[in-house]
Design an enzyme around this catalytic site. Structure first.
Site, PDB file in Angstrom:
ATOM      1  N   ARG A  58      30.149  49.037   5.357  1.00 33.88           N
ATOM      2  CA  ARG A  58      28.645  49.242   5.449  1.00 33.88           C
ATOM      3  C   ARG A  58      28.260  50.503   6.405  1.00 33.88           C
ATOM      4  O   ARG A  58      27.441  51.029   5.772  1.00 33.88           O
ATOM      5  CB  ARG A  58      28.223  48.051   6.133  1.00 33.88           C
ATOM      6  CG  ARG A  58      26.812  47.879   6.610  1.00 33.88           C
ATOM      7  CD  ARG A  58      26.425  46.535   7.173  1.00 33.88           C
ATOM      8  NE  ARG A  58      24.970  46.443   7.534  1.00 33.88           N
ATOM      9  CZ  ARG A  58      24.250  47.218   8.484  1.00 33.88           C
ATOM     10  NH1 ARG A  58      25.040  47.989   9.275  1.00 33.88           N
ATOM     11  NH2 ARG A  58      23.101  47.190   8.716  1.00 33.88           N
ATOM     12  N   LYS A  60      18.741  31.955   1.812  1.00 33.63           N
ATOM     13  CA  LYS A  60      18.043  33.085   1.137  1.00 33.63           C
ATOM     14  C   LYS A  60      17.312  32.511   0.022  1.00 33.63           C
ATOM     15  O   LYS A  60      17.512  31.482  -0.503  1.00 33.63           O
ATOM     16  CB  LYS A  60      19.265  33.800   0.358  1.00 33.63           C
ATOM     17  CG  LYS A  60      20.306  34.333   1.465  1.00 33.63           C
ATOM     18  CD  LYS A  60      21.477  34.859   0.487  1.00 33.63           C
ATOM     19  CE  LYS A  60      22.611  35.363   1.449  1.00 33.63           C
ATOM     20  NZ  LYS A  60      24.010  35.887   0.645  1.00 33.63           N
ATOM     21  N   ASP A 101      57.363  37.024  -9.525  1.00 32.90           N
ATOM     22  CA  ASP A 101      57.859  38.430  -9.307  1.00 32.90           C
ATOM     23  C   ASP A 101      58.675  38.936 -10.359  1.00 32.90           C
ATOM     24  O   ASP A 101      58.978  39.987 -10.753  1.00 32.90           O
ATOM     25  CB  ASP A 101      58.889  37.866  -8.041  1.00 32.90           C
ATOM     26  CG  ASP A 101      58.341  37.791  -6.838  1.00 32.90           C
ATOM     27  OD1 ASP A 101      57.059  38.155  -6.775  1.00 32.90           O
ATOM     28  OD2 ASP A 101      59.077  37.302  -5.742  1.00 32.90           O
ATOM     29  N   GLU A 121      32.129  40.158   2.434  1.00 37.47           N
ATOM     30  CA  GLU A 121      32.495  40.149   3.892  1.00 37.47           C
ATOM     31  C   GLU A 121      34.165  40.041   3.557  1.00 37.47           C
ATOM     32  O   GLU A 121      34.669  39.364   2.789  1.00 37.47           O
ATOM     33  CB  GLU A 121      32.185  38.637   4.381  1.00 37.47           C
ATOM     34  CG  GLU A 121      31.748  39.086   5.661  1.00 37.47           C
ATOM     35  CD  GLU A 121      30.553  39.968   5.833  1.00 37.47           C
ATOM     36  OE1 GLU A 121      29.856  40.001   5.269  1.00 37.47           O
ATOM     37  OE2 GLU A 121      30.380  40.133   7.013  1.00 37.47           O
ATOM     38  N   SER A 153      20.638  44.592   7.211  1.00 38.47           N
ATOM     39  CA  SER A 153      21.140  43.422   8.170  1.00 38.47           C
ATOM     40  C   SER A 153      20.272  42.383   8.162  1.00 38.47           C
ATOM     41  O   SER A 153      19.004  42.271   7.393  1.00 38.47           O
ATOM     42  CB  SER A 153      21.374  44.070   9.402  1.00 38.47           C
ATOM     43  OG  SER A 153      20.302  44.668  10.033  1.00 38.47           O
ATOM     44  N   LYS A 166      27.590  32.068   6.935  1.00 36.72           N
ATOM     45  CA  LYS A 166      27.865  33.173   7.454  1.00 36.72           C
ATOM     46  C   LYS A 166      29.091  33.487   7.834  1.00 36.72           C
ATOM     47  O   LYS A 166      29.468  33.048   8.932  1.00 36.72           O
ATOM     48  CB  LYS A 166      26.831  33.477   8.813  1.00 36.72           C
ATOM     49  CG  LYS A 166      26.715  35.024   8.798  1.00 36.72           C
ATOM     50  CD  LYS A 166      25.516  35.065   9.811  1.00 36.72           C
ATOM     51  CE  LYS A 166      25.145  36.645  10.089  1.00 36.72           C
ATOM     52  NZ  LYS A 166      26.232  37.484  10.650  1.00 36.72           N
ATOM     53  N   LYS A 190      22.075  31.339  13.397  1.00 36.18           N
ATOM     54  CA  LYS A 190      23.496  31.287  14.065  1.00 36.18           C
ATOM     55  C   LYS A 190      23.714  30.066  14.859  1.00 36.18           C
ATOM     56  O   LYS A 190      22.876  29.644  15.306  1.00 36.18           O
ATOM     57  CB  LYS A 190      23.280  32.660  15.201  1.00 36.18           C
ATOM     58  CG  LYS A 190      22.947  33.795  14.388  1.00 36.18           C
ATOM     59  CD  LYS A 190      24.099  34.407  13.955  1.00 36.18           C
ATOM     60  CE  LYS A 190      25.324  35.275  14.946  1.00 36.18           C
ATOM     61  NZ  LYS A 190      24.846  36.512  15.070  1.00 36.18           N
ATOM     62  N   GLU A 230      58.813  33.208 -10.360  1.00 29.67           N
ATOM     63  CA  GLU A 230      58.376  33.460 -11.867  1.00 29.67           C
ATOM     64  C   GLU A 230      57.326  34.858 -11.829  1.00 29.67           C
ATOM     65  O   GLU A 230      57.521  35.653 -12.815  1.00 29.67           O
ATOM     66  CB  GLU A 230      57.662  32.598 -12.546  1.00 29.67           C
ATOM     67  CG  GLU A 230      58.695  31.355 -13.096  1.00 29.67           C
ATOM     68  CD  GLU A 230      57.969  30.049 -13.090  1.00 29.67           C
ATOM     69  OE1 GLU A 230      57.682  29.934 -14.437  1.00 29.67           O
ATOM     70  OE2 GLU A 230      57.654  29.088 -12.232  1.00 29.67           O
TER      71      GLU A 230
HETATM   72  S1  IVH Z   1      23.517  38.235   2.901  1.00 26.63           S
HETATM   73  C1  IVH Z   1      20.426  41.916   3.162  1.00 26.63           C
HETATM   74  N1  IVH Z   1      25.248  36.327   3.176  1.00 26.63           N
HETATM   75  O1  IVH Z   1      26.127  39.136   7.916  1.00 26.63           O
HETATM   76  C2  IVH Z   1      21.604  41.446   3.882  1.00 26.63           C
HETATM   77  N2  IVH Z   1      25.214  38.282   4.608  1.00 26.63           N
HETATM   78  O2  IVH Z   1      24.236  40.031  10.128  1.00 26.63           O
HETATM   79  C3  IVH Z   1      22.561  40.560   3.192  1.00 26.63           C
HETATM   80  N3  IVH Z   1      27.131  38.378   6.248  1.00 26.63           N
HETATM   81  O3  IVH Z   1      25.387  42.499   7.052  1.00 26.63           O
HETATM   82  C4  IVH Z   1      23.226  39.796   3.867  1.00 26.63           C
HETATM   83  N4  IVH Z   1      28.047  36.101   5.532  1.00 26.63           N
HETATM   84  O4  IVH Z   1      27.913  41.339   6.064  1.00 26.63           O
HETATM   85  C5  IVH Z   1      24.962  37.449   3.734  1.00 26.63           C
HETATM   86  N5  IVH Z   1      26.855  34.393   3.081  1.00 26.63           N
HETATM   87  C6  IVH Z   1      26.162  35.763   3.680  1.00 26.63           C
HETATM   88  C7  IVH Z   1      26.976  36.369   4.765  1.00 26.63           C
HETATM   89  C8  IVH Z   1      26.429  37.724   5.198  1.00 26.63           C
HETATM   90  C9  IVH Z   1      28.131  37.257   6.584  1.00 26.63           C
HETATM   91  C10 IVH Z   1      27.032  39.276   7.118  1.00 26.63           C
HETATM   92  C11 IVH Z   1      26.724  40.561   6.055  1.00 26.63           C
HETATM   93  C12 IVH Z   1      25.369  41.226   6.903  1.00 26.63           C
HETATM   94  C13 IVH Z   1      25.545  40.416   8.406  1.00 26.63           C
HETATM   95  C14 IVH Z   1      24.127  40.435   8.896  1.00 26.63           C
END
Ligand code: IVH
Length: 669
Positions: A139, A294, A40, A178, A85, A118, A318, A38
């Site tokens: 980036r 965060k 398509d 990401e 980062s 992450k 990590k 559908e």
């Molecule tokens: S916040 C100010 N949230 O991890 C930086 N980053 O090692 C804000 N990444 O460059 C990043 N999952 O590309 C954030 N849930 C997530 C993430 C994430 C993967 C990556 C991101 C960053 C790198 C840093």
């Protein structure tokens, strides 16, 4: 005349909105409401109207995802705000220190955080101007990245225009996210590359990066990349108080916000979130390598600012890498379905992330040479998701001088035919037309679940069938009689009869299953389904030109060439004729209707009686669907052993739960 063109304009506009909505249901919510056929159909109607009325063209039409030809090179883009980062931590103590530092800096008792997985992908920024996707960039060094807009546009979960919802659309919105390749797609891609003699990607992240940095967006489009959003750069014209509200607004605008996120009100809650995600990471469709914690309040984030190119308001916690060192006892070539000889390392068994590893694919000679892997070497292994482990590097410090280099044999270790390396390819192939190793792999593949689904067609049986010359191609399976089968080792009358019944049953198959079973390079389950829905019958598909093939969703030039190549091969056409003559009847498919039609399932924890893909197939076979995450729309949450965070969410939402037994009953057992 003016009247007519206004009508056409309206129809085009409506089709675009409708298609956008279906894209969103399919790629963002993972919950489509129309069949591929559908979809398509609508797509083609829009395409032809746009072709008739070029004056009504628009770059944000769903037909314009894959733009014109390849670029010469990528232009650079300066990010309005640097892409920072994250600082890394690895222990609960460091998490407590992070929290203490923030509370001290802000002079507060408690801080509310957002916890997110992450995602192990490639960092990108999308810029929306007045709700329209203007730029997508990598980036880069954080200040200047590459303009990969045409490639970002091919990612179906990325809206070309933001949806209008409860939140006003900002004049300018910089979304940070990401790009990743789901693990399944990564494995498929590598398998295809191995067979095609192309270098493989070491892990899903490299594959995502490689796919995103293609100068030809059509190649990017053929890789099922996805994107999740986790932050903002600038947001002009809309004010939101918290990160949580931003993520909700993302969803409202049709963007895919980072899933499995949670508000965390303490260090302990962060610890629990970490433990849960580490435990569940293998069940996710993509790789994660930790959690990100965060500060939720955006005003507080601003006050905290940054130090040495990392925000003070966030931290990456990590996971332990799933690595181990072990010794390579031997390297041997293994012959695959297409005749490619893949060097495999036989290892001293070693546990990696809870699984005992005995072998690792070394992929091809180029890989071996690049990493300088030798027999006797001690190597560092890494297991990514449920992906087969790979050799990261040789621990050269442990060399004794007794290591031996591996050489690819000049003749096939199985059939003795010549082994050749084609011009420009890295793969060595056995050129023997009747190489039993190839045939054995083909037969196993043919009988596998998701293909013809012939239970009992195991390795030992296939060995005997081929070695005794009873089977020369897949169609010969259907000519086997019970008596012959019963005369084989480990087979009795009963198992012979069972296998006969299985083979008989397998004749009533579906077109996508048969396509998978044929083992056409680059055609996995999703592509097989799309092809079947598009062409309807095997005959039509077999006669389709490459151009016609490319009309199918997600079929790019490479895949089209592979399919065409397969069906022009005389041997293949003959085998197919033989299958049909044997009574194999592939039924055309549309979306299955069944007792579970429209029901949405979520699975958490592991089941005893079946694997996850199997559960998915069985649910889908009855018309149901498996969702990746719990929502208000979920009809059943199936709870297995060691359920994850989905269970908690399901409880909060008061959703009906099913134990394994109840699921089996629903599936008709
Ligand atoms: S916040 C100010 N949230 O991890 C930086 N980053 O090692 C804000 N990444 O460059 C990043 N999952 O590309 C954030 N849930 C997530 C993430 C994430 C993967 C990556 C991101 C960053 C790198 C840093």
């Amino acid at each position: 005349m003016a009247r007519a063109s206004r009508d056409v304009r309206q129809v085009i506009e409506r089709l675009r909105r409708e298609l956008e909505h279906h894209n969103y249901r399919y790629y963002v919510l993972d919950d489509p409401i129309v069949s591929d056929a559908e979809y398509d159909d609508l797509f083609r109607r829009l395409e032809s109207l746009e072709a008739e009325h070029p004056e009504l063209a628009s770059p944000d039409s769903p037909t314009q995802r894959v733009g014109a030809g390849p670029l010469e090179k990528f232009e650079t883009v300066r990010h309005r705000h640097p892409m920072l980062s994250l600082s890394n931590i690895t222990t609960p103590e460091e998490m407590a220190e992070f929290d203490a530092r923030i509370r001290k800096f802000l002079n507060r008792e408690r801080i509310e955080y957002v916890g997110e997985p992450k995602i192990d992908g490639v960092a990108v920024e999308l810029v929306y101007e007045d709700g329209v996707l203007a730029t997508g960039s990598t980036r880069g060094d954080g200040v200047v990245g590459e303009n990969v807009t045409p490639n970002i546009r091919t990612i179906r979960s990325v809206p070309l225009r933001l949806h209008r919802g409860a939140h006003a659309i900002p004049e300018l919105l910089e979304v940070r996210g990401e790009v990743y390749l789901p693990i399944e797609a990564f494995r498929r891609l590598n398998r295809e590359r191995e067979e095609a003699g192309q270098p493989v990607f070491a892990n899903p992240r490299n594959a995502a990066a490689g796919s995103l940095k293609q100068l030809d967006p059509r190649i990017t489009a053929s890789r099922p990349l996805d994107l999740v959003c986790h932050g903002v750069g600038e947001m002009r014209g809309t004010k939101l108080p918290t990160l949580w509200a931003v993520l909700d607004a993302f969803q409202d605008w049709g963007l895919k916000a980072v899933p499995n996120r949670r508000v965390l009100d303490s260090v302990a809650a962060a610890g629990a979130f970490y433990a849960e995600l580490e435990r569940d990471r293998d069940a996710l469709a993509h790789e994660i390598d930790g959690i990100v914690v965060k500060v939720n309040d955006l005003a507080l984030q601003r006050r905290l600012g940054e130090i040495s190119r990392a925000p003070r308001w966030a931290v990456a916690w990590k996971f332990k890498p799933r690595q181990a060192t072990t010794r390579i006892v031997n390297i041997f070539p293994s012959v695959g379905r297409t005749g490619v000889l893949t060097p495999v390392a036989e290892l001293e068994p070693v546990p990696v992330g809870g699984v005992t590893v005995r072998n690792a694919s070394l992929h091809n000679m180029d890989e071996i040479e690049r990493k300088d892997v030798r027999i006797g070497d001690t190597v560092l292994l890494e297991r990514a998701g449920d992906v087969i482990p790979y050799v990261v590097k040789v621990v050269t410090e442990r060399r004794t001088g007794h290591e031996k280099r591996f050489r690819m044999p000049s003749t096939c270790p199985v059939c003795g035919a010549k082994v050749e390396r084609a011009e420009g390819e890295v793969a060595y192939r056995c050129i023997g037309l009747d190489c039993p190793a190839k045939l054995k792999q083909q037969l196993r593949f043919f009988g596998a679940r998701g293909a013809m689904d012939v239970e009992g067609l195991g390795e030992k049986l296939v060995e005997q069938l081929v070695d005794r010359g009873l089977v020369r191609d897949v169609a010969d399976l259907y000519a086997l009689d019970a008596e012959t089968l019963a005369s084989l080792e480990r087979m009795g009358k009963k198992s012979a009869a069972n296998l006969r019944a299985q083979l008989e049953r397998s004749k009533q198959t579906t077109l996508p299953q048969l396509l998978v079973a044929l083992g056409i390079r680059q055609v996995g389950e999703a592509t097989a389904r799309a092809l079947a829905e598009h062409f309807g019958t095997l005959e039509r598909l077999m006669d389709a030109s490459e151009t016609e093939l490319q009309e199918v969703r997600d079929v790019g030039p490479e895949v089209a060439a592979s399919i065409r190549g397969f069906f022009t091969e005389r041997q293949n056409r003959k085998a197919i004729q033989k299958l049909l003559a044997a009574g194999v009847r592939p039924a055309a498919v549309t979306r299955p209707k069944g007792p579970l039609a429209g029901k949405k399932f979520v699975l958490t924890g592991s089941l005893e009686s079946m694997t996850r893909p199997e559960a998915q197939r069985r649910i889908e076979a009855l018309g149901g669907r498996l969702q990746a995450s719990v929502s208000k729309e979920t009809d059943y949450v199936v709870v297995g052993a060691d359920p994850g965070s989905k269970l908690k969410k399901a409880k909060t939402l008061g959703l009906p739960m099913l134990e394994e037994k109840a699921l089996l009953k629903l599936l008709g057992e």
